[in-house]
Design a protein around this motif. Structure first.
Motif, mmCIF file in Angstrom:
data_model
loop_
_atom_site.group_PDB
_atom_site.id
_atom_site.type_symbol
_atom_site.label_atom_id
_atom_site.label_comp_id
_atom_site.label_asym_id
_atom_site.label_seq_id
_atom_site.Cartn_x
_atom_site.Cartn_y
_atom_site.Cartn_z
ATOM 1 N N ASP A 71 4.022 8.904 -3.504
ATOM 2 C CA ASP A 71 4.223 8.851 -2.055
ATOM 3 C C ASP A 71 3.240 7.815 -1.524
ATOM 4 O OD1 ASP A 71 1.803 10.260 -2.077
ATOM 5 O OD2 ASP A 71 2.756 12.203 -1.715
ATOM 6 N N ALA A 72 2.650 8.028 -0.350
ATOM 7 C CA ALA A 72 1.770 7.002 0.194
ATOM 8 C C ALA A 72 0.312 7.182 -0.244
ATOM 9 C CB ALA A 72 1.875 6.984 1.717
ATOM 10 N N THR B 26 16.658 13.345 3.236
ATOM 11 C CA THR B 26 16.936 12.264 4.194
ATOM 12 C C THR B 26 18.371 12.246 4.700
ATOM 13 O OG1 THR B 26 17.121 10.883 2.219
ATOM 14 C CG2 THR B 26 15.150 10.621 3.556
ATOM 15 N N ARG C 204 20.011 14.641 -3.317
ATOM 16 C CA ARG C 204 20.058 14.495 -1.858
ATOM 17 C C ARG C 204 21.127 15.419 -1.289
ATOM 18 N NH1 ARG C 204 19.215 9.391 -3.746
ATOM 19 N NH2 ARG C 204 21.434 8.949 -3.834
ATOM 20 N N TYR D 34 18.525 1.063 2.828
ATOM 21 C CA TYR D 34 17.967 2.418 2.920
ATOM 22 C C TYR D 34 18.678 3.187 4.032
ATOM 23 C CZ TYR D 34 14.730 6.286 3.775
ATOM 24 O OH TYR D 34 14.181 7.524 3.967
ATOM 25 N N GLU E 119 15.452 6.223 -1.496
ATOM 26 C CA GLU E 119 14.280 5.344 -1.530
ATOM 27 C C GLU E 119 14.380 4.254 -2.590
ATOM 28 O OE1 GLU E 119 10.297 6.863 -1.121
ATOM 29 O OE2 GLU E 119 11.102 8.712 -0.278
ATOM 30 N N ILE F 202 0.833 -1.203 0.000
ATOM 31 C CA ILE F 202 0.000 0.000 0.000
ATOM 32 C C ILE F 202 0.872 1.260 0.000
ATOM 33 C CG2 ILE F 202 -2.025 -1.073 1.054
ATOM 34 C CD1 ILE F 202 -1.067 0.127 3.762
ATOM 35 N N SER F 203 2.170 1.096 -0.214
ATOM 36 C CA SER F 203 3.105 2.227 -0.333
ATOM 37 C C SER F 203 3.148 3.114 0.901
ATOM 38 C CB SER F 203 2.751 3.091 -1.560
ATOM 39 O OG SER F 203 2.779 2.309 -2.724
ATOM 40 N N CYS F 204 2.867 2.554 2.072
ATOM 41 C CA CYS F 204 2.836 3.391 3.270
ATOM 42 C C CYS F 204 4.237 3.834 3.680
ATOM 43 C CB CYS F 204 2.153 2.667 4.428
ATOM 44 S SG CYS F 204 3.029 1.201 5.004
ATOM 45 N N ARG G 26 9.972 -0.422 -0.325
ATOM 46 C CA ARG G 26 8.891 0.207 -1.085
ATOM 47 C C ARG G 26 9.397 0.680 -2.436
ATOM 48 N NH1 ARG G 26 5.954 5.742 0.869
ATOM 49 N NH2 ARG G 26 8.074 6.520 0.571
ATOM 50 N N GLY G 27 10.613 1.231 -2.467
ATOM 51 C CA GLY G 27 11.189 1.694 -3.725
ATOM 52 C C GLY G 27 11.401 0.545 -4.698
ATOM 53 N N VAL H 247 8.701 6.377 10.517
ATOM 54 C CA VAL H 247 9.406 6.651 9.274
ATOM 55 C C VAL H 247 9.359 8.114 8.867
ATOM 56 C CG1 VAL H 247 7.379 5.761 8.079
ATOM 57 C CG2 VAL H 247 9.474 6.046 6.807
ATOM 58 N N VAL I 98 12.011 5.871 -10.347
ATOM 59 C CA VAL I 98 10.659 5.313 -10.190
ATOM 60 C C VAL I 98 10.104 5.479 -8.772
ATOM 61 C CG1 VAL I 98 9.362 3.142 -10.165
ATOM 62 C CG2 VAL I 98 10.757 3.740 -12.155
ATOM 63 N N PRO I 99 10.907 5.176 -7.715
ATOM 64 C CA PRO I 99 10.342 5.279 -6.366
ATOM 65 C C PRO I 99 9.906 6.695 -5.983
ATOM 66 C CG PRO I 99 12.393 4.037 -6.347
ATOM 67 C CD PRO I 99 12.272 4.640 -7.708
ATOM 68 N N TYR I 100 10.419 7.689 -6.692
ATOM 69 C CA TYR I 100 10.095 9.080 -6.342
ATOM 70 C C TYR I 100 8.903 9.629 -7.124
ATOM 71 C CZ TYR I 100 14.518 8.812 -3.892
ATOM 72 O OH TYR I 100 15.523 8.423 -3.045
ATOM 73 N N ARG I 101 8.286 8.755 -7.915
ATOM 74 C CA ARG I 101 7.087 9.192 -8.645
ATOM 75 C C ARG I 101 5.888 9.345 -7.722
ATOM 76 N NH1 ARG I 101 6.618 4.987 -13.680
ATOM 77 N NH2 ARG I 101 8.595 5.421 -14.703
ATOM 78 N N ALA J 16 8.110 -0.466 -6.097
ATOM 79 C CA ALA J 16 7.704 0.483 -7.148
ATOM 80 C C ALA J 16 8.432 0.146 -8.448
ATOM 81 C CB ALA J 16 8.016 1.921 -6.719
ATOM 82 N N ARG K 24 11.079 16.544 -0.245
ATOM 83 C CA ARG K 24 10.563 15.243 0.161
ATOM 84 C C ARG K 24 11.314 14.741 1.381
ATOM 85 N NH1 ARG K 24 8.107 10.842 -3.101
ATOM 86 N NH2 ARG K 24 8.613 8.833 -2.189
ATOM 87 N N GLY K 25 10.566 14.190 2.345
ATOM 88 C CA GLY K 25 11.188 13.533 3.492
ATOM 89 C C GLY K 25 11.158 12.041 3.255
ATOM 90 N N ALA K 26 10.269 11.351 3.974
ATOM 91 C CA ALA K 26 10.173 9.898 3.805
ATOM 92 C C ALA K 26 9.078 9.510 2.814
ATOM 93 C CB ALA K 26 9.921 9.233 5.156
ATOM 94 N N GLY K 27 8.401 10.488 2.239
ATOM 95 C CA GLY K 27 7.377 10.161 1.237
ATOM 96 C C GLY K 27 6.172 9.440 1.821
ATOM 97 N N THR K 28 5.712 9.876 3.007
ATOM 98 C CA THR K 28 4.547 9.216 3.599
ATOM 99 C C THR K 28 3.288 10.081 3.500
ATOM 100 O OG1 THR K 28 5.217 10.076 5.758
ATOM 101 C CG2 THR K 28 5.876 7.835 5.227
ATOM 102 N N LEU L 218 10.670 1.441 5.398
ATOM 103 C CA LEU L 218 11.916 2.166 5.138
ATOM 104 C C LEU L 218 12.946 2.072 6.269
ATOM 105 C CD1 LEU L 218 10.382 3.114 2.648
ATOM 106 C CD2 LEU L 218 11.150 5.433 3.091
ATOM 107 N N PRO L 219 12.543 2.397 7.528
ATOM 108 C CA PRO L 219 13.588 2.408 8.561
ATOM 109 C C PRO L 219 14.132 1.035 8.915
ATOM 110 C CG PRO L 219 11.446 2.950 9.503
ATOM 111 C CD PRO L 219 11.249 2.845 8.029
#
Lengths: 365, 465
Positions: free
Chosen positions: B38-39, B98, B52, A28, A34, A16-18, A39-40, B144, B33-36, A43, B76-80, A22-23
Motif C-alpha cells: 500500500d502506501a 473499488t 473485486r 483505473y 490497481e 512514493i506509492s501514495c 502506481r500499479g 483517492v 504485484v500492485p496488491y502486494r 509496482a 482493500r479500498g484505494a490502498g493508501t 489513481l483517480p
C-alpha cells in the motif's frame, strides 16, 4: 537488454506509492483494478526491474499496452514521477522487433521512410502559400520560428498544416523535415524516436507544433524552451481574429485537450484563450480527460478506446456546440468518428483551421 | 506460509470466479504485484488472488468460501494506508472494494448519506456540496481514499479540532462477518442505544473484525465561507504555546496545523508558495461559518498569534490564497519525500497541552540519533507527524530513523499519548501496540477478534492478531 536495464533507476525510484495518481487514470477509472493504474504499473515495472516478473509475461504485456500513455498522472503526482518516460521504456522492451503489434508496424515504417516523405513533400506545397492580407498579426520581431508539421496531420489533415502556416505569418516551413519520432517513442522504439527528434532539434530556432503529441516528444528530447504549441505562438503574435458569427451570434466552441499538450507541455490555458476570442467558449466537462485516441491506441485497442471516450459523448450531447476544437491530429481523427457515430452536429476542427476561418471571415466584405 | 500461492492458485481463481464472475478475479502473479503493497514504505506480502466483488451478497459468499478453507482475506479500498493496513502480510485473498462505489442516497433532512465502501472521500464531499451539505473528514488522501477505508481506520484530516475525525460521522454500517453473515448496526438514527455500540467498535477496526459493505454517514450544513491565515514563529515550542493561547481564549478553529523549519523549506522548494524559509515554525489557522463570524474569529486568532510571539501573522484575503496556504500543508509529505527518496511517516499524539513537550522530545531524539526527521501535523489535535527521510538503499540511515521512531513512540506513550492518532496500527505499528495498551487490553482485543472471526481469516497479522 537485461531486466535491470530497462528503466532509469532514479526515475523508477521516484514513486512514493501514495496512490494520488489513481483517480486521474482513465484505465483505473474503467476497471477499478490497481493493476491498471499508474502506481500499479510502476509496482509492476519494479518487479520486472528486480527480475521477479518477466518483461514478456502476458499480464505484464497486457498492462503495457492497456495504458493510454496520456500522462494524466503526471500533473497530479506529488513526487514528480516521469511516468511517460517509464511507460515508453516498458514498451521499448516489450514491443521490440517481432513483438511489436502488427497493426502499428506499417505506420512506423511509413513515418520512417520515403513514402511519407514524398507524400509530405506534395502536401507541403499546399502549406507554402502566402498568408492572407488580413492575416491576424505579424511575426514577433526577431523571432526565428520553424513550423513542424506532424506526419499524420500532413497525411490525414493537410488543411490543418495549411491553416497553421497561413495564420503564423513569417514562420519558416522547412521542406525537408521528417517525422519527429513521437510515434516511435510511444510505440516501443525510444532510440529511433530520440534520433528523429534530435534531427529536428538540430535546426536553429524555436519549433512550433500543431500536434500535442509531437510537441511533448520534441520537448522531452530538445528541452521545453525549444518548443511551443501553435496556440502559444499565436498568442505571442498579439491580436487575434474573431469572433466567428453564426446566425448573427458568436459561435459556441468547445475544446478537447490533447493529453500530451496538457500533461506533457503544461499547455491548457492558451488554446482556451485563443478560442475565447474566436467565439463563445464552452468548457466541455472532462475536456482534459483522454479522448481515447492516444496515438496508435485507437487502432490497437479499438474497444477500450471507445470505452474511454464514452463519457464525453454524453457530455457533448447536451452542449449543442458549433465547433469542437482539437489540438492534435490523433484527437481530431477520434473525435470526428465519435461525433459522427453519435450524430452530433458540432464540426471537429483543429485550432489552426478555426483561426484561419475567423481570419477569412474578417477579410470577407 | 504462502504455499497456496502456487499449489491452489488455479482452482482458487476458478472457485472465486464462480462467485464474482471471472473478470473480477485475478490470480496471475504479474497482475497481483500492485496488491502486494500500500502506501507504506518497506511492507509487502504476496496475495494469492485479488477479488473485486460487486455487492454485499458477493462479499458474503467470498468470505464464507474463505472461512471454510481458512484463507486470509484482506479488505482493500484505494490502498493508501500509511500503516501497512492493506498489505497482505499473510497472503490470501485481497478483497478490493473499488467496484462498490455507488452513493445510494443523500438525505438533506436527516443530514445523512448512505454509500458503498468504494466511494472516494472527495466524491462524497462533492456530491453533498451540491446539496449545500458538508462531509468534514478530509484525510490527506481524500482525492483517492475510499470511505470504507476511512471508516475502517477512523481517518482524520485537517479539520479535526472543530469537527472531529471520521468516527463522529458514522451513524450506521452494514458489515459482513468472517463466516459470511450480514449484520446491520445503527442507521439513520441520531439516538440509538440498542445493544453494544458495534458501529463505534467497527469504526477503526481495520478490516480485522468484519468487512464494511455499506455506510450511513452524518453530514453538516455547508458553511458559507472559509478563511485561512498563516503565522511564523521562532520555533515549534513558541508555535505550540500560541495554540494553547488560542484554545485558552475559547476559540476552536476549524484548522490549526503546524510545520517545522525543515518542512517549511521542503515545501517551499517543492511548491514555491513564497513561504518564509527562515522561520522556525509555521502555523496555519482557519475557520468556517458565516462571513462576519469567520472574519472576526480569524482576525482574533491572528492577534493571539502575535501576542504569543508570532514573528508575523497574516490572513488570506481571497479564497484562492486560502487554498494555496492549505496546499502548503497538504503537500508537506511529498515535499519531504524529495529530500531523501524514502520516507517513514509516523503519527504520534498527545493531549493538546503536551504538544510542545512532545515536539521538544522529537527534536531531541532526532538530534541524538543523527536521523533526518521533520515534523508537521495537527497542532489543534495534539497529533504530530514526524517524518524520517532517508535514502532507501542506505541501511544505516534507515536503521537510524527506525531507532529514532522507537524512541519517539516511547516518548508519546510516556506522555499519556498514542502511537497512532489517525493512520491506524496495521502491520507497521502492531509491535508497538502493547507498550501503549498493556497486556490485559491486548488479550481483550484478541478475544473480541475471536468473537467476530473465530478462524482468524480477516486481515491477519494486524489488530487482534
Amino acid at each position: 537488454m537485461s531486466a535491470g536495464d530497462i528503466f532509469d533507476a532514479e526515475e523508477l525510484g521516484t514513486c512514493i506509492s501514495c496512490g494520488f495518481c489513481l483517480p486521474s487514470c482513465p484505465t483505473y477509472k474503467l476497471t477499478g483494478d490497481e493493476a491498471s493504474s499508474p502506481r500499479g504499473r510502476i509496482a509492476l515495472m519494479r518487479a520486472i526491474d528486480h527480475g521477479e516478473v518477466d518483461v514478456f509475461d502476458v499480464a505484464a504485456r497486457e498492462q503495457g499496452s492497456f495504458c493510454l500513455g496520456c500522462r494524466a498522472c503526471e500533473p497530479v503526482c506529488p513526487a514528480g514521477v516521469p511516468y511517460g518516460n517509464l511507460i515508453e521504456d516498458l514498451r521499448n522492451a516489450q514491443w521490440k522487433g517481432r513483438r511489436r503489434p502488427l497493426r502499428i508496424r506499417p505506420l512506423l515504417s511509413f513515418a520512417d521512410r520515403g513514402r511519407l516523405i514524398r507524400l509530405a513533400g506534395r502536401l507541403r506545397r499546399h502549406a507554402r502559400f502566402s498568408p492572407p492580407s488580413a492575416s491576424p498579426a505579424t511575426a514577433p520581431e526577431g523571432s526565428d520560428e520553424i513550423l513542424m508539421l506532424g506526419c499524420f496531420e500532413r497525411s490525414l489533415f493537410p488543411a490543418v498544416s495549411r491553416a497553421a502556416a497561413a495564420t503564423l505569418p513569417g514562420i519558416e516551413v522547412p521542406q525537408d523535415q521528417g517525422c519527429c519520432g513521437a510515434l516511435h517513442a510511444h510505440n516501443g522504439d525510444v532510440e529511433r524516436g530520440e534520433e528523429l527528434a534530435r534531427r529536428l532539434a538540430d535546426r536553429p530556432g524555436r519549433i512550433v507544433s500543431t500536434a500535442g503529441g509531437c510537441a511533448a516528444h520534441i520537448a522531452a528530447v530538445a528541452g521545453r524552451d525549444r518548443v511551443v504549441d501553435y496556440s502559444e505562438a499565436l498568442l505571442d503574435r498579439g491580436s487575434l481574429p474573431g469572433p466567428i458569427l453564426i446566425d448573427g451570434r458568436p459561435a459556441r466552441i468547445g475544446l478537447q485537450d490533447s493529453c500530451h499538450l496538457r500533461n506533457g507541455m503544461g499547455v491548457s490555458a492558451e488554446p482556451r484563450k485563443v478560442i475565447s476570442a474566436l467565439g463563445a467558449y464552452v468548457e466541455v466537462p472532462g475536456a482534459g480527460d483522454c479522448c481515447g485516441a492516444a496515438g496508435t491506441y485507437a487502432l490497437l485497442r479499438r474497444k477500450d478506446s471507445r470505452r474511454v471516450v464514452a463519457p464525453k459523448i454524453a457530455a457533448l450531447a447536451v452542449l449543442d456546440l458549433d465547433f469542437l476544437v482539437v489540438v492534435n491530429p490523433g484527437c481530431q481523427r477520434q473525435m470526428i468518428g465519435v461525433l459522427r457515430r453519435a450524430r452530433l452536429r458540432a464540426r471537429v476542427v483543429h485550432l489552426a483551421e478555426l483561426v484561419a476561418l475567423a481570419a477569412a471571415e474578417a477579410e470577407a466584405p | 506460509m504462502s504455499t497456496l500461492a502456487t499449489d491452489a492458485a488455479p482452482s482458487l481463481g476458478a472457485d472465486l470466479g464462480r462467485i464474482v464472475g471471472a473478470p473480477n478475479v485475478e490470480t496471475r502473479p504479474a497482475a497481483l504485484v500492485p496488491y502486494r503493497t500500500d502506501a507504506t514504505f518497506g511492507f509487502s506480502g504476496i496475495p494469492w488472488a485479488v477479488v473485486r466483488p460487486g455487492d454485499t451478497e458477493e462479499v458474503s459468499r467470498v468470505l464464507r468460501f474463505a472461512n471454510d478453507r481458512g484463507i486470509p482475506v484482506v479488505p482493500r479500498g484505494a490502498g493508501t494506508s500509511l500503516a501497512a493496513g492493506a498489505v497482505p502480510t499473510h497472503g490470501g485473498i485481497v478483497l478490493a472494494l473499488t467496484r462498490m462505489n455507488r452513493i445510494a442516497s443523500i438525505n438533506p433532512i436527516d443530514l445523512t448519506a448512505v454509500v458503498q465502501p468504494g466511494v472516494t472521500t472527495q466524491d462524497l464531499a462533492r456530491a453533498v456540496a451540491e446539496h449545500r451539505l458538508y462531509y468534514p473528514p478530509d484525510p490527506g488522501s481524500q482525492r483517492v481514499s475510499t470511505l470504507g477505508g476511512n471508516v475502517a481506520t477512523n481517518a482524520g484530516g485537517l479539520h479535526g479540532l472543530k469537527y472531529g475525525n471520521t468516527a463522529g460521522y458514522v451513524l450506521g454500517v452494514e458489515a459482513v462477518l468472517a463466516d459470511g453473515q450480514v449484520i446491520r448496526a445503527g442507521g439513520q438514527l441520531l439516538k440509538d442505544v440498542a445493544g453494544f455500540d458495534l458501529v463505534r467498535l467497527l469504526t477503526g477496526s481495520e478490516g480485522a473484525l468484519a468487512v464494511l459493505t455499506e455506510l450511513t454517514l452524518a453530514l453538516r450544513p455547508a458553511p458559507a465561507t472559509r478563511t485561512t491565515g498563516l503565522a511564523y514563529f521562532a520555533d515549534l515550542k513558541a508555535a505550540s504555546n500560541a495554540v494553547r493561547g488560542v484554545v485558552a481564549a475559547g476559540i476552536l478553529p476549524a484548522t490549526l496545523e503546524f510545520l517545522d523549519a525543515k518542512c517549511i523549506r521542503a515545501v517551499e522548494d517543492y511548491a514555491q508558495l513564497g513561504l518564509d524559509t527562515d522561520a522556525g515554525a509555521m502555523l496555519l489557522f482557519g475557520d468556517d461559518g458565516s462571513a462576519a463570524e469567520v472574519e472576526r474569529t480569524v482576525a482574533e486568532i491572528a492577534d493571539l498569534m502575535r501576542e504569543f510571539g508570532a514573528t508575523s501573522a497574516q490572513v488570506a484575503t481571497a479564497a484562492a490564497e486560502s487554498e494555496a496556504l492549505l496546499s502548503a500543508r497538504r503537500c508537506a509529505l511529498p515535499a519531504l519525500s524529495r529530500l531523501g527518496g524514502a520516507t517513514m511517516l509516523e503519527d504520534v499524539g498527545v493531549p493538546r497541552s503536551l504538544l510542545p513537550e512532545l515536539v521538544r522530545r522529537i527534536d531531541e531524539i532526532a538530534d541524538e540519533s543523527g536521523a533526518t526527521v521533520a515534523t508537521f501535523g495537527h497542532a489543534g489535535d495534539g497529533n504530530a507527524h514526524p517524518v524520517g527521510c532517508f535514502d532507501p538503499g542506505d541501511h544505516e540511515q534507515r536503521s537510524r530513523v527506525a531507532a529514532a521512531f522507537d524512541d519517539i513512540f516511547a516518548a508519546a506513550v510516556e506522555l499519556g499519548g498514542t502511537i497512532t492518532g489517525e493512520h491506524g496500527v496495521g502491520a507497521a505499528k502492531l509491535p508497538y501496540l502493547e507498550a501503549q495498551l498493556g497486556s490485559a487490553q491486548m488479550a481483550l482485543l484478541a478475544r473480541i477478534k475471536q468473537a467476530f472471526d473465530p478462524v482468524g481469516i480477516l486481515n491477519p497479522g494486524k489488530l487482534g492478531s
